[in-house]
Design an enzyme around this catalytic site. Structure first.
Site, short mmCIF file in Angstrom:
data_model
loop_
_atom_site.label_atom_id
_atom_site.label_comp_id
_atom_site.label_asym_id
_atom_site.label_seq_id
_atom_site.Cartn_x
_atom_site.Cartn_y
_atom_site.Cartn_z
N ASP A 275 55.98 66.48 17.28
CA ASP A 275 54.84 67.15 17.33
C ASP A 275 54.28 67.02 18.85
O ASP A 275 53.65 68.04 19.17
CB ASP A 275 53.66 66.45 16.46
CG ASP A 275 54.07 66.64 15.28
OD1 ASP A 275 54.41 67.83 14.73
OD2 ASP A 275 53.89 65.67 14.10
N HIS B 164 56.45 56.91 14.80
CA HIS B 164 56.80 57.77 13.31
C HIS B 164 57.28 56.40 12.55
O HIS B 164 57.58 55.52 12.87
CB HIS B 164 58.41 58.63 13.74
CG HIS B 164 58.40 59.32 12.46
ND1 HIS B 164 58.90 58.87 11.41
CD2 HIS B 164 58.04 60.66 12.13
CE1 HIS B 164 59.19 60.21 10.52
NE2 HIS B 164 58.57 61.07 11.14
N1 CMC Z 1 49.78 55.15 19.82
C1 CMC Z 1 49.38 53.67 20.13
N2 CMC Z 1 50.00 52.95 19.19
C2 CMC Z 1 50.55 53.33 18.30
C3 CMC Z 1 50.86 54.56 17.93
C4 CMC Z 1 50.39 55.45 18.65
N3 CMC Z 1 50.81 56.94 18.64
N4 CMC Z 1 51.75 54.70 16.90
C5 CMC Z 1 51.82 53.31 16.35
N5 CMC Z 1 51.15 52.49 17.20
C6 CMC Z 1 51.16 51.16 16.96
C7 CMC Z 1 50.21 50.56 16.05
O1 CMC Z 1 48.89 50.33 16.53
C8 CMC Z 1 50.91 49.52 15.46
O2 CMC Z 1 50.59 48.21 16.29
P1 CMC Z 1 50.43 46.68 15.92
O3 CMC Z 1 51.82 46.37 15.18
O4 CMC Z 1 49.99 45.90 16.95
O5 CMC Z 1 49.43 46.77 14.62
C9 CMC Z 1 52.41 49.50 15.41
O6 CMC Z 1 52.59 50.77 16.55
C10 CMC Z 1 52.95 50.33 14.47
O7 CMC Z 1 52.14 51.11 13.70
P2 CMC Z 1 51.77 51.50 12.19
O8 CMC Z 1 50.72 52.27 12.13
O9 CMC Z 1 51.93 50.34 11.22
O10 CMC Z 1 52.92 52.63 11.91
P3 CMC Z 1 53.34 53.62 10.78
O11 CMC Z 1 54.58 53.76 10.26
O12 CMC Z 1 52.19 53.24 9.71
O13 CMC Z 1 52.61 54.92 11.61
C11 CMC Z 1 52.47 56.86 12.43
C12 CMC Z 1 53.51 56.13 11.69
C13 CMC Z 1 53.31 58.52 12.80
C14 CMC Z 1 51.36 57.21 11.35
C15 CMC Z 1 51.82 56.37 13.88
O14 CMC Z 1 52.67 56.02 14.83
C16 CMC Z 1 50.67 57.40 14.24
O15 CMC Z 1 49.55 57.44 13.79
N6 CMC Z 1 51.11 58.25 15.44
C17 CMC Z 1 50.22 59.26 15.84
C18 CMC Z 1 50.33 60.42 15.10
C19 CMC Z 1 51.54 61.37 15.05
O16 CMC Z 1 51.93 61.69 16.10
N7 CMC Z 1 51.89 61.53 13.84
C20 CMC Z 1 53.18 62.49 13.64
C21 CMC Z 1 54.24 62.06 12.90
S1 CMC Z 1 55.78 62.97 13.31
C22 CMC Z 1 55.49 64.28 12.27
C23 CMC Z 1 55.81 64.10 10.67
O17 CMC Z 1 56.82 64.18 10.35
O18 CMC Z 1 54.72 64.14 9.78
#
Ligand code: CMC
Length: 441
Positions: free
Chosen positions: A375, A317
């Site tokens: 989710d 998240h």
């Molecule tokens: N699986 C594997 N690796 C992950 C995941 C995941 N689900 N989420 C983040 N990472 C890794 C990512 O690759 C990155 O690694 P590095 O630092 O080595 O590059 C690190 O963790 C940080 O990720 P980020 O993309 O910079 O983090 P963010 O805050 O931009 O993304 C997120 C948050 C929710 C988009 C992401 O965690 C994700 O894509 N999760 C899967 C989709 C999901 O479940 N979304 C629902 C969110 S809750 C409902 C809502 O409130 O909308």
């Protein structure tokens, strides 16, 4: 010093902030919130220095001040109008939470009865809406139908919605909250080719929604109270989440003075993406793709592989770098639903539990603070309740509507409100002269 929910107002005055640009020191105001980190005010920066700030994804930028929802992502805290989500999910009902989010305080018995009655009596949509639906391809995704049909509500209530009139803003809020379950159920019925079921005013919000989803004219339908309560709790957990992508979209759309129904349609579009509300559908599809417990390590390895863009859906998240407090309540609700329906041992659940177990103990997920989010659990719960996967994000939209409209209302009432207009770091071509087509090399 940062204020915390248990230590509001910590420190008397916020420390001063300054920025040095080209050797010149610029003093910046710092705002102190009731709780949470201090906020450096850069709104005069361009005027005074001809500089913009750069913050892709708004990771450090507050776009507004708000009294509605507070999140402490490090501690896993979520408050609606100051009330912890766990207490509301345990003891409140969705209608009461709607009143709270819209009005700022919990209702008295009379206020609640009045509000509940109003929402129950605005559930019907114009009969012409039925014909509007037939313009969609018969197997259209329900979220595509929601984008269109909620946007279409603006055509039914355009002239009658003067957004500068506080009373009309309240009426528009009630209308959209009331009609969302009706439109959501219609989107589903159209998607599966069944006749629309009209709402019933004698049923509570969640029961009415379940009935409109599952009843068919040829058979009677009795609402299962365990499922109705679970649905109500799912609605509470999704009702608001401060300035997330879809809420910011609603605010940005509304900042130009647009029709509120059209603004909510914009929010629905933003919610649909798999990084946001679409994650519940994506998480369920991922579990189905994994299929059996023995394949879980293969998918976890893929998610950890830097050369593979694959992510575990339902994990991680932007704000929660501790456990998502909604996920904890959702996990409990999931088990209540499984017990009530006797569905503990399905292959899908076994895969979900194994994935949760492996990810929670894996160094990659621990170091990056990637926990199962709401989710992950809502997907498996909704599946157990018999909700089709394509409807998962639609349910999220039904619940989030109150948050969107409460935030829209707050924005409209904010004296500092102005049209949202971010700036950019331009990295395109500098000015150059047009070359006629025949003279281009
Ligand atoms: N699986 C594997 N690796 C992950 C995941 C995941 N689900 N989420 C983040 N990472 C890794 C990512 O690759 C990155 O690694 P590095 O630092 O080595 O590059 C690190 O963790 C940080 O990720 P980020 O993309 O910079 O983090 P963010 O805050 O931009 O993304 C997120 C948050 C929710 C988009 C992401 O965690 C994700 O894509 N999760 C899967 C989709 C999901 O479940 N979304 C629902 C969110 S809750 C409902 C809502 O409130 O909308």
């Amino acid at each position: 010093m940062t204020n915390s929910p248990d230590n509001p107002g910590a420190g008397d005055t916020p420390p001063a902030a300054s920025l040095v640009i080209d050797g010149k020191e610029i003093k910046l105001d710092v705002h102190r919130p009731t709780i949470g980190p201090d906020v450096v005010d850069v709104s005069k920066l361009y005027k005074e220095t001809r500089h913009f700030t750069y913050d892709p994804g708004f990771t450090s930028t507050a776009n507004c001040s708000s009294k509605i929802t507070y999140i402490d992502g490090d501690k896993g805290v979520l408050l609606y109008r100051g009330y912890p989500i766990e207490q509301l999910a345990e003891s409140s009902r969705f209608m009461e939470v709607c009143y709270l989010l819209l009005n700022g305080e919990l209702p008295s018995s009379d206020e609640f009865a009045d509000f509940d009655n109003t929402i129950r009596h605005h559930t019907m949509v114009h009969e012409q809406m039925n014909r509007f639906f037939t313009g969609f391809r018969r197997d259209a995704h329900p979220m595509a139908i929601m984008c269109g049909s909620v946007g279409a509500l603006s055509a039914f209530y355009h002239d009658s919605t003067d957004i500068t009139d506080p009373k009309q803003r309240v009426i528009a809020s009630h209308r959209i909250i009331s009609k969302m379950p009706t439109l959501a159920a219609m989107a589903y019925k159209y998607h599966v080719g069944q006749p629309f079921i009209y709402p019933r005013n004698d049923l509570d919000y969640s029961s009415n929604f379940l009935r409109m989803l599952f009843k068919v004219p040829t058979a009677s339908y009795k609402v299962n109270q365990v499922l109705s309560r679970a649905m109500d709790r799912i609605f509470i957990l999704h009702a608001d989440h401060e300035q997330n992508a879809s809420t910011s979209t609603v605010r940005l759309a509304g900042s130009s003075g647009a029709n509120p129904f059209a603004c909510v349609a914009a929010g629905i579009a933003s919610l649909w993406g798999p990084s946001h509300g679409g994650a519940n559908e994506a998480a369920l599809k991922m579990l189905e793709e994994i299929g059996t417990v023995d394949r879980v390590p293969e998918y976890v390895a893929r998610a950890k592989d830097k050369s593979d863009a694959y992510r575990l859906m339902g994990f991680g998240h932007r704000v929660y770098k501790n456990y998502d407090p909604r996920a904890r309540v959702m996990q409990q609700t999931a088990h209540e639903v499984f017990d009530a329906l006797g569905v503990r041992e399905t292959p899908l659940l076994k895969v979900a539990m194994e994935l949760e177990r492996i990810a929670l103990g894996d160094d990659y997920f621990i170091e990056k603070k990637l926990y199962p989010n709401i989710d992950f659990y809502s997907g498996i719960t909704l599946r157990a309740m018999g909700i089709p996967t394509s409807m998962f994000t639609v349910l999220f939209a039904v619940a989030r509507t109150v948050g969107w409209i409460a935030q829209w209302k707050e924005m409209m009432e904010d004296p500092e409100q102005k049209i949202g207009r971010p700036r950019q770091l331009y990295i395109g071509a500098p000015k150059r002269d047009y070359v006629p087509i025949g003279e281009r090399s």
